[in-house]
Design a protein around this motif. Sequence first.
Motif, mmCIF file in Angstrom:
data_model
loop_
_atom_site.group_PDB
_atom_site.id
_atom_site.type_symbol
_atom_site.label_atom_id
_atom_site.label_comp_id
_atom_site.label_asym_id
_atom_site.label_seq_id
_atom_site.Cartn_x
_atom_site.Cartn_y
_atom_site.Cartn_z
ATOM 1 N N PHE A 43 0.834 -1.205 0.000
ATOM 2 C CA PHE A 43 0.000 0.000 0.000
ATOM 3 C C PHE A 43 0.859 1.242 0.000
ATOM 4 N N PHE A 44 1.984 1.147 0.730
ATOM 5 C CA PHE A 44 2.851 2.302 0.867
ATOM 6 C C PHE A 44 3.526 2.616 -0.465
ATOM 7 N N GLN A 50 -1.793 6.026 -6.382
ATOM 8 C CA GLN A 50 -3.185 6.168 -5.961
ATOM 9 C C GLN A 50 -3.561 7.629 -5.735
ATOM 10 N N MET A 51 -2.597 8.377 -5.163
ATOM 11 C CA MET A 51 -2.848 9.807 -4.921
ATOM 12 C C MET A 51 -3.063 10.519 -6.242
ATOM 13 N N MET A 54 -6.401 9.852 -7.557
ATOM 14 C CA MET A 54 -7.460 10.575 -6.860
ATOM 15 C C MET A 54 -7.543 12.027 -7.339
ATOM 16 N N MET A 58 -10.480 14.286 -9.298
ATOM 17 C CA MET A 58 -11.013 15.530 -8.746
ATOM 18 C C MET A 58 -11.067 16.622 -9.799
ATOM 19 N N TRP A 236 -16.055 12.912 -7.033
ATOM 20 C CA TRP A 236 -14.813 13.563 -6.629
ATOM 21 C C TRP A 236 -14.731 15.016 -7.060
ATOM 22 N N LEU B 130 -8.257 12.016 2.862
ATOM 23 C CA LEU B 130 -7.570 11.897 1.572
ATOM 24 C C LEU B 130 -6.590 10.724 1.603
ATOM 25 N N LYS B 133 -8.385 7.402 1.451
ATOM 26 C CA LYS B 133 -8.818 7.083 0.095
ATOM 27 C C LYS B 133 -7.642 6.645 -0.771
ATOM 28 N N SER B 134 -6.441 7.181 -0.502
ATOM 29 C CA SER B 134 -5.347 6.848 -1.412
ATOM 30 C C SER B 134 -4.492 5.680 -0.934
ATOM 31 N N VAL B 135 -4.305 5.464 0.367
ATOM 32 C CA VAL B 135 -3.487 4.319 0.778
ATOM 33 C C VAL B 135 -4.296 3.257 1.522
ATOM 34 N N GLY B 136 -5.601 3.421 1.572
ATOM 35 C CA GLY B 136 -6.429 2.385 2.165
ATOM 36 C C GLY B 136 -6.586 2.553 3.667
ATOM 37 N N LEU B 140 -1.320 3.093 8.322
ATOM 38 C CA LEU B 140 -0.463 3.883 7.433
ATOM 39 C C LEU B 140 -1.062 5.261 7.151
ATOM 40 N N LEU B 144 0.733 8.865 8.034
ATOM 41 C CA LEU B 144 1.010 9.908 7.034
ATOM 42 C C LEU B 144 0.303 11.214 7.414
#
Lengths: 265, 264
Positions: A43-44, A50-51, A54, A58, A236, B130, B133-136, B140, B144
């Motif tokens: 995920f990291f 992913q950002m 998003m 938007m 979004w 935010l 939504k982006s890292v689940g 974590l 952040l």
Amino acid sequence: MTTIDHHWQRFTLKQKLSRYAVYLVLIMAMVQSIQSVEVIPEFFYDAPEQMADMFNRMWPIDFAYYQVAVHDAMIETLNIATLGTLVTLIFAVPLALMSSHNISSSRWGHWIAKFFLVSSRSVNSLVWALLFVSIFGPGVIAGVLAIALRSVGFVGKLLGEAIDEVHMGSIEALKATGASWMSILLKGYWPQVLPAFFSIILFRWDINVRESAVLGLVGAGGIGVVLSDSMNLFEWQQVSIALLAIFAVVIVAEIVVVQIRKRLI
Amino acid sequence: MVSIDPQKNHENPFKFNWFSAAIWTLIVGYVVYSFNAMGLTWERFAEGLGHADKLMGRMFPPNFERWELLLSGLAESLEIAIIASFVGIILSLFLGLFAARNLMPNWISIPIRGLIALCRTFHPVIIAILFVKSVGFGALAGILTLIVASIGFIAKLFAEAIEEISLKQIEAIRATGASFISVIIFSVMPQVFSRFIGFSVYQLDSNLRNSTMVGIVGAGGLGGTLFSAFQRFDYDFVAAILITIISIIMIGEYLSNIVRRIFK
């Protein structure tokens, strides 16, 4: 001839040891936390992608939505923040008087006031909002009370400290004339704490504008409700206009507060 | 004989102040307006007070039966707070140095100051949303979020502290022919380090508070446990969690006072 055989040292041995002890504890806590925290590394690594995704969704910002829902919600948010700040005073002023050493000398009073002030600050405004939403139901009233009770600790503590710093000269002069307790408070203390009072209130109002913007996420009214609705619907582009509105209002609130403080103090 | 004429000196020392009267009228007017605008009525409030009674009845006595769940949430909150503070403090150390206008040229300090201001404008909860939504869901996102919040606070204050230092010591160290890094380590840091520790301890404290909250939007920690207890109407468990949060924050405040005294 004797030689001077001690070196100059900035800190004593005890200071050094206690400092190293703090560092050691911190590093141990850090290592322990990293080992036991549950973070999925994939995920990291994935996060920047992913950002970007998003922010892509938007764009473009849905400006038409501002008139539809954002404007009224934003006004409501400002009302929650302002009214909450005013309601705070009902609780904060008596607690500040009680906690100040100049005015009350009762030890029990200090302890009780301190207990209320600390508990108000320890509970986050979202948690206060959750509590009030379950009491009053979703809506503005929960938001106002959440803001009010959250601010009591901050305003009460700073106001109490301001009262502690009052010069006793004019108070004694008033006492010597046989003035009543209320007159001493109004004509002796009040003029001296006035600048501090307004500066504390303005500062807290600025913080409350930020906080009231998120209260809606748990159902306590304001722009947060719009934000969470749009997010749950994956709209979004509406989320981005809501965020933009919050950003603009927060900046404007900060500028207003800075300007008023400059004029007033 | 000189006498004081009571008629002549009979002036009220506390004059009527039109300015403050105007402010008070404005405030009262605003309260009336806002009650109307938001549809707040006394009946609604009074009705709620009845529910408050019921809620209190269900909250007490607090229920610590599911202490394992409580403890695991608490541990996660603490981990989030510690990691986020550690990383946030180290990042702010560098960002603060780069944002100080008396050490860096404008083309470095202005963008860095903008970045710091951006970290500060949004409430941690919005940043948390935010990141969730982006890292689940999970720790974590919380880490952040709190790193961003720490940078917004410590880096700003640290930069301001550096801008207030005395330049004499810098000149003295420069005169010995020291490199830029040595100037920072031997003349800038000794002057600001204790304040930096003060900000960091404060931020650790506030990260601890916030780590119990970011869970409400799904970013891990005790907040998530609290929110689900609310949604299941387990109010006695809610009371237990709230008591835990308040006591852990009080312990944190006590410990941070000790650390502050050591580094004074």
